[in-house]
Design an enzyme around this catalytic site. Structure first.
Site, PDB file in Angstrom:
ATOM      1  N   SER A  94      -5.313 -16.496  23.732  1.00  0.00           N
ATOM      2  CA  SER A  94      -4.232 -15.805  23.020  1.00  0.00           C
ATOM      3  C   SER A  94      -4.709 -14.836  21.949  1.00  0.00           C
ATOM      4  O   SER A  94      -3.889 -14.109  21.377  1.00  0.00           O
ATOM      5  CB  SER A  94      -3.290 -16.828  22.383  1.00  0.00           C
ATOM      6  OG  SER A  94      -2.471 -17.434  23.357  1.00  0.00           O
ATOM      7  N   LYS A  97      -3.585 -11.314  22.211  1.00  0.00           N
ATOM      8  CA  LYS A  97      -2.272 -10.872  21.754  1.00  0.00           C
ATOM      9  C   LYS A  97      -2.390  -9.875  20.602  1.00  0.00           C
ATOM     10  O   LYS A  97      -1.422  -9.174  20.284  1.00  0.00           O
ATOM     11  CB  LYS A  97      -1.420 -12.077  21.342  1.00  0.00           C
ATOM     12  CG  LYS A  97      -0.947 -12.889  22.544  1.00  0.00           C
ATOM     13  CD  LYS A  97      -0.298 -14.198  22.137  1.00  0.00           C
ATOM     14  CE  LYS A  97       0.117 -14.978  23.401  1.00  0.00           C
ATOM     15  NZ  LYS A  97       0.333 -16.392  23.145  1.00  0.00           N
ATOM     16  N   SER A 149       2.410 -17.932  18.689  1.00  0.00           N
ATOM     17  CA  SER A 149       1.663 -17.687  19.927  1.00  0.00           C
ATOM     18  C   SER A 149       2.449 -18.029  21.192  1.00  0.00           C
ATOM     19  O   SER A 149       1.886 -18.516  22.171  1.00  0.00           O
ATOM     20  CB  SER A 149       0.337 -18.460  19.918  1.00  0.00           C
ATOM     21  OG  SER A 149      -0.582 -17.878  20.825  1.00  0.00           O
TER      22      SER A 149
END
Length: 304
Positions: A94, A97, A149
């Site tokens: 993640s 991101k 997240s």
């Protein structure tokens, strides 16, 4: 003529500051982080300097980080201060991101409303759990994605921005090249396992640009965020980055975890004008916070 060209090239490399080696002797790191011509606003100081604060790191960390790869970068200049397997291709979960957020910021107002589609809801395991037909602003979704997240939120932002996940991935890769991330390839906005990869140095280069975006800098430093669902219910989203509550000089960034990537963390920190970025990839869950904090303390000049 060929010999002259080789000698000239060798001389240029010796005299240039654009190629240096830090940390691992096996890492030959081109310091090619593009520097924005002008910051939209100065990076604010994080804390007053303690009386005994050293002015700079005095040595390379005494031992290699206990993780697959790592990078420490000066957040103001883009200079790599330390690298451990910094050019190794890895899944970054993640933490990518951060790239997703940079693309979203460049494509439309954050006040624009997003109508959730059925395809947006298909993302496990970390998800907000919204339903098709619900409406949120891009700002609300961006906060939820960066602070908690949520993978389904990343899908919604990608689809709204580019029309589909594959087209959004193309925008991610184009933005990555623009930021100097030449050893990265992205296939989705949320970092779930796919044919994609990045490196510790490339993720530090992305963080370097995130740190210069006032809107994103305001989001990544939040310890919690009150998210209002379409039904009026408010969810208090707590930041997945534990370092934000453990250390006052930490200013944010992004966590990540998948089985393929291991535990990952991109951190930013600053004290009285010194600002640094630390990337730790492929770490054991029990060590991710300690390894990251050790590098942050070293880079800021604290004795660990």
């Amino acid at each position: 003529m060929r010999l002259f060209a080789l000698l000239a090239g060798f001389s240029l490399c010796l005299s240039s500051t654009s190629c240096q080696s830090y940390g691992d002797s096996s890492d030959y790191i081109p310091l090619a982080t593009p520097v924005p011509p002008q910051l939209s606003q100065p990076v604010s100081h994080a804390l007053p300097r303690p009386a005994n604060f050293p002015t700079r790191p005095v040595a390379i960390p005494s031992s290699a980080p206990r993780c697959a790869s790592a990078c420490v970068m000066d957040a103001l200049t883009g200079k790599v201060l330390f690298s451990h397997n910094g050019l190794q291709h890895r899944q970054v979960a993640s933490t990518q991101k951060l790239v997703t957020a940079m693309v979203v910021m460049e494509h439309g107002s954050l006040d624009k409303k997003v109508v959730i589609q059925p395809s947006d809801t298909k993302a496990d395991p970390t998800k907000l759990g919204f339903r098709a037909g619900e409406v949120y602003s891009r700002r609300e979704l961006l906060n939820a994605m960066m602070i908690r997240s949520f993978n389904d939120v990343a899908l919604a932002l990608a689809r709204d921005t580019a029309g589909s996940v594959p087209r959004f991935a193309q925008l991610m890769n184009a933005k990555a090249r623009q930021m100097g991330m030449y050893n990265s390839r992205f296939a989705n906005p949320n970092g779930l396992p796919a044919d994609q990869y990045s490196t510790a140095i490339d993720m530090a280069r992305c963080a370097y640009y995130v740190y210069r975006n006032p809107e994103l800098r305001n989001i990544i430093c939040k310890r919690q965020y009150a998210f209002t669902r379409a039904n009026g219910r408010t969810l208090l989203l707590r930041n997945t980055n534990k370092l934000l509550t453990q250390n006052p000089w930490v200013t944010g960034m992004k966590t990540g975890y998948t089985n393929a990537a291991g535990r990952c963390l991109v951190s930013s920190a600053g004290v009285n004008g010194r600002h640094i970025i630390v990337v730790v990839l492929g770490c054991h869950p029990s060590r991710i916070w300690t390894e990251s904090e050790n590098l942050i303390r070293w880079a800021l000049g604290y004795a660990v």
